[in-house]
Design an enzyme around this catalytic site. Structure first.
Site, PDB file in Angstrom:
ATOM      1  N   GLU A 151      25.331  54.213  10.853  1.00  0.00           N
ATOM      2  CA  GLU A 151      24.911  54.590  12.324  1.00  0.00           C
ATOM      3  C   GLU A 151      25.614  55.767  11.855  1.00  0.00           C
ATOM      4  OE1 GLU A 151      27.599  54.026  16.322  1.00  0.00           O
ATOM      5  OE2 GLU A 151      27.457  52.592  14.916  1.00  0.00           O
TER       6      GLU A 151
ATOM      7  N   GLU B 288      36.714  48.932  18.132  1.00  0.00           N
ATOM      8  CA  GLU B 288      35.124  48.271  19.206  1.00  0.00           C
ATOM      9  C   GLU B 288      34.101  47.106  18.630  1.00  0.00           C
ATOM     10  OE1 GLU B 288      30.543  49.820  20.613  1.00  0.00           O
ATOM     11  OE2 GLU B 288      32.149  51.946  21.055  1.00  0.00           O
TER      12      GLU B 288
END
Length: 459
Positions: A150, A73
């Site tokens: 993240e 992604e």
């Protein structure tokens, strides 16, 4: 901030409010290469939500490759044979639009929200990166470090997120839902650009994708543009992984996470049925309503009794999402008040379900719950993006967008007896996993910061 275990969509409530009947304004067609296109007309404003959904998510990963779906992604924004890294996003911004992407356990989706005259331009961009994505080793090296950071910020530094991750890894012995969408850190550290390229080459194909276009559009124009930009792409042979069905659980499972935190926290996950047949299944709809009775509005049972009346908890919740490709859980969770242990709160949470199992719910309470849930959906159904999300989630979970209105009607028919029956049947010990957060002393360095909105795609 309390982690509420709900999916990107709260699918249980998603099924409720027929502010706009989708069936009356939605059309579907399939290109010769197998790509499905669903068009939802809504002419209230000259805007369009354009989404490409791939029926591939973390559930399809194998051991040692967790996080690949999410990593791809990110790479989808890093350039094609004709676009430089970041140029996709710059072009959408120049149109005055907004765009992003998200990965779930069951699917990966990409979207743009634009003024209607730019629909053709964003279709061309999406078709380009479906077919012509470039995998640069240096770009991947930079992006995988972003993904690892993240993970640190959104999971490793968030005690409740750590507990949820441990809870799922404990609850599921075999099914891939045991793995985090973002991936285990060791897998991220060992991931290569070839892993991500192989994922794209195998799964990003028109016959594994559904386009959803919602807004001020003409279905004939959408059909023409879809044929122009996606119709020429070749389908691929799709080989699904083996099912990895979950073995029967035969007793309570427990997991404890110790981490610097301000408060203890407890989560109870019960294995319950998922929605498989929109025409016949009754128990998933009753579980939807049970979750709403417990925690579906301001004066729902858990908060009213445990937080405001008995004051044994600071926060409590209940959630259930029955629309999924794999197995599902009914979650009870809470933060005990001072003087209450996590063990005691476990009993209090289960006690509220036991009360419903014994005493049931009244017709008047059920009516009030449904009214609250319907009211909560007005603003979402008023959004062309919200309508596109409804359609996409249902399609990716193995259902049809046509089921949405059908489920609304069936959900309104759920009886008090059905709610009582699922409360009696599914909340014993044998399908229960309990996760407990044990807080450690906090220093300035160990205080969990609010998870920031990182640049780049969502997940």
């Amino acid at each position: 901030m309390k982690l509420r275990i709900k999916t990107l969509l709260v699918v249980a409530s998603m099924l409720l409010a027929p502010v706009i009947a989708l069936a009356a304004q939605t059309q579907e067609f399939t290109l010769k290469n197998g790509m499905k296109v669903i068009v939802n007309e809504d002419h209230r404003a000259p805007t369009v939500a354009h989404m490409i959904w791939y029926r591939i998510g973390s559930v399809d990963e194998r051991n040692g490759t967790t996080g690949t779906a999410h990593a791809l992604e990110h790479m989808m924004f890093k350039g094609t044979k004709t676009l430089k890294p970041g140029e996709f996003s710059r072009r959408v911004a120049q149109m005055g639009g907004r765009e992003n992407a998200f990965t779930s356990k069951d699917y990966t989706a990409y979207f743009q929200q634009i003024e209607k005259s730019h629909l053709e331009a964003v279709m061309a961009l999406e078709a380009d990166r479906m077919a012509n994505l470039v995998f640069n080793k240096d770009e991947f090296g930079r992006e995988i470090r972003v993904i690892m950071e993240e993970r640190r910020l959104r999971t490793d530094d968030q005690p409740q997120a750590m507990l949820y991750e441990a809870l799922m890894a404990t609850a599921y012995a075999a099914h891939p839902y045991r793995n985090p969408i973002i991936g285990w850190m060791d897998d991220l550290e060992n991931m290569t650009v070839e892993d991500v390229k192989d994922w794209h080459d195998h799964w990003y194909a028109p016959n594994n994708a559904t386009m959803v276009v919602s807004g001020d559009v003409d279905p004939r124009q959408v059909h023409r543009l879809a044929e122009k930009y996606f119709g020429k792409l070749q389908p691929k042979t799709l080989t699904r992984t083996r099912p990895q069905n979950e073995p029967e659980q035969k007793g309570i499972k427990r997991v404890t996470v110790k981490a610097p935190a301000e408060n203890p926290y407890v989560m109870l996950a019960f294995k319950v049925p998922a929605l498989r047949d929109a025409d016949k299944d009754e128990e998933p709809l009753a579980l939807d309503v049970l979750a709403a009775v417990l925690d579906g509005y301001d004066n729902a049972r858990l908060g009213a009794r445990l937080v405001r009346t008995d004051r044994v908890a600071n926060e409590v919740g209940a959630s259930y999402s029955g629309v999924a490709r794999g197995p599902v859980q009914f979650i009870l969770d809470g933060t005990p008040a001072a003087g209450t242990t996590t063990e005691q709160l476990e009993g209090y949470l289960r006690g509220e379900v036991a009360r419903i199992a014994k005493e049931g719910v009244s017709e008047s309470e059920l009516k009030r719950v449904k009214t609250q849930l319907i009211a909560s959906q007005i603003y979402k159904r008023d959004s062309v993006f919200g309508q596109a999300m409804e359609i996409g989630v249902m399609e990716m979970s193995g259902h049809s967008w046509r089921d949405i209105d059908r489920l609304i009607a069936r959900l309104r028919d759920v009886t008090p007896q059905q709610v009582q029956a699922v409360a009696q049947k599914y909340f014993g010990d044998d399908a229960l996993t309990i996760g407990t957060l044990v807080p450690l002393p906090m220093t300035e360095q160990s205080k969990p910061a609010a998870a920031p909105a990182l640049s780049g795609p969502l997940h």
